[in-house]
Motif scaffolding. Structure first.
Motif, mmCIF file in Angstrom:
data_model
loop_
_atom_site.group_PDB
_atom_site.id
_atom_site.type_symbol
_atom_site.label_atom_id
_atom_site.label_comp_id
_atom_site.label_asym_id
_atom_site.label_seq_id
_atom_site.Cartn_x
_atom_site.Cartn_y
_atom_site.Cartn_z
ATOM 1 N N LYS A 95 0.822 -1.166 -0.044
ATOM 2 C CA LYS A 95 -0.013 0.010 0.016
ATOM 3 C C LYS A 95 0.733 1.236 0.092
ATOM 4 N N TYR A 96 1.796 1.497 0.890
ATOM 5 C CA TYR A 96 2.563 2.454 1.137
ATOM 6 C C TYR A 96 3.791 2.722 0.430
ATOM 7 N N ILE A 97 4.448 1.555 -0.186
ATOM 8 C CA ILE A 97 5.883 1.706 -0.706
ATOM 9 C C ILE A 97 5.677 1.254 -2.256
ATOM 10 N N LEU A 98 5.132 0.060 -2.644
ATOM 11 C CA LEU A 98 4.602 -0.277 -3.901
ATOM 12 C C LEU A 98 3.557 0.623 -4.509
ATOM 13 N N LYS A 99 2.791 1.065 -3.605
ATOM 14 C CA LYS A 99 1.579 1.891 -3.876
ATOM 15 C C LYS A 99 0.600 0.969 -5.017
ATOM 16 N N GLN A 100 0.441 -0.418 -4.876
ATOM 17 C CA GLN A 100 -0.445 -1.092 -5.670
ATOM 18 C C GLN A 100 -1.611 -1.066 -5.528
ATOM 19 N N GLU A 101 -2.595 -1.202 -6.560
ATOM 20 C CA GLU A 101 -3.926 -0.788 -6.269
ATOM 21 C C GLU A 101 -4.611 -1.855 -5.808
ATOM 22 N N ARG A 102 -4.109 -3.164 -6.061
ATOM 23 C CA ARG A 102 -4.851 -4.364 -5.381
ATOM 24 C C ARG A 102 -3.790 -5.000 -4.379
#
Length: 332
Positions: free
Chosen positions: A64-71
């Protein structure tokens, strides 16, 4: 813009999925988990819960916070499985803060650094264990005795079967091996003087899990059988040559060999894809395990053997890559 490539027919639809396989392995681990609760009690519950929760949290936070993946991928079961396998490779009296470090290495370094599930080169749980073994060797090699159901950090410890085998080799005294539990006791987990890691206490529980995974076709027989057979043959030859080496049955049922052969080496991402490649991979792991156990610095060699062969998996895949259907061999 990327091109959409559609292969030639026929096309087959399968029911296989990441979630199905991950939760299938988790179900297969339940007999060994229940056995660890039975033998180690409170310590096993704390270590398992901490490891699983930490792995799930780190995967969620990094996604969520580093790779900022939507899923987010925490629901596919892979983080839960990594947490379980990491716990299975730890002593039942390991402090919580050390478990958190191991989980961070397993998820943050070994898995998410490479891009998440399907991209990692090394088995995440084993990377976590190896990191802790190097950083905290005293805590990682202090093994509680079984039966102390209400104890955690203050549990009484003892020597494991692998420690006795190692001492017999170093001292050259084969009589030390007389202190080993019988093969039957090792098989069912009846060795109260010293057990080892939580998940390796009972070979029977692990074999039940293997039968379930074979029945559900989650894995094939090639890797676990090739590892176990190689260890049996190599350890048997050493035992025949010199009695300071333990008998092959005791070697197979001691330590993390069954756990590693059934649940760690068979990881989809880090093991070869073809049956021939899996046999090569399994034989090499079995050979390296015996070498490291007998002549390495640590009594256990299964984890290091698997990690070494994880690095060779791309080469094995390339070496045994099957020909495409209809391909004509090149002429010299």
């Amino acid at each position: 813009m990327g091109k959409l490539i559609v292969s030639l027919s026929p096309h087959a639809h399968g029911t296989d999925s990441v979630e199905r396989n991950m939760y299938g392995v988790i179900i297969a681990l339940m007999p060994a988990l229940l056995v660890s609760f039975y033998f180690f009690g409170l310590g096993s519950v704390i270590v398992t819960a901490t490891s699983v929760a930490a792995c799930v949290f780190f995967e969620w936070a990094i996604s969520k916070y580093i790779l900022k993946q939507e899923r987010n991928t925490i629901c596919d079961g892979s983080a839960i499985l990594t947490g379980l396998l990491l716990a299975f490779n730890l002593p039942s009296n390991l402090p919580i803060w050390i478990i958190l470090i191991g989980a961070l290495f397993a998820i943050g370094v070994a898995k998410m650094t490479f891009g998440g599930l399907g991209n990692n080169l090394f088995n995440p749980a084993l990377v976590g264990r190896a990191a802790l073994l190097v950083a905290f060797p005293a805590q990682m090699t202090t093994w509680p005795k079984v039966g102390q159901l209400g104890s955690y950090l203050d549990a009484e410890t003892g020597a494991t079967p692998l420690s006795l085998m190692k001492y017999a080799i170093k001292s050259g005294d084969a009589s030390v091996l007389n202190e080993l539990p019988s093969s039957l006791d090792l098989f069912i987990g009846n060795h109260p003087d010293g057990a080892g890691a939580m998940g390796e206490i009972c070979a029977l529980a692990l074999i039940i899990g293997l039968c379930y995974m074979l029945w559900k076709k989650i894995i094939t027989w090639h890797i676990p059988v090739s590892i176990i057979c190689t260890v049996f043959v190599f350890a048997g030859l050493l035992h025949l040559a010199n009695p300071i080496y333990a008998d092959p049955v005791s070697v197979i049922f001691s330590g993390g060999l069954m756990l590693g052969a059934i649940f760690m080496a068979t990881d989809y991402v880090t093991s070869p894809m073809t049956p021939k490649g899996q046999l090569i991979y399994g034989v090499a792991i079995g050979f390296l395990t015996v070498v490291i156990r007998n002549w390495g610095a640590y009594p256990e060699g299964m984890s290091f053997a698997i990690l070494i062969m994880n690095a060779f998996t791309p080469l094995i895949n390339n070496y045994v890559k099957p020909k495409r259907f209809g391909e004509v061999p090149a002429k010299n």
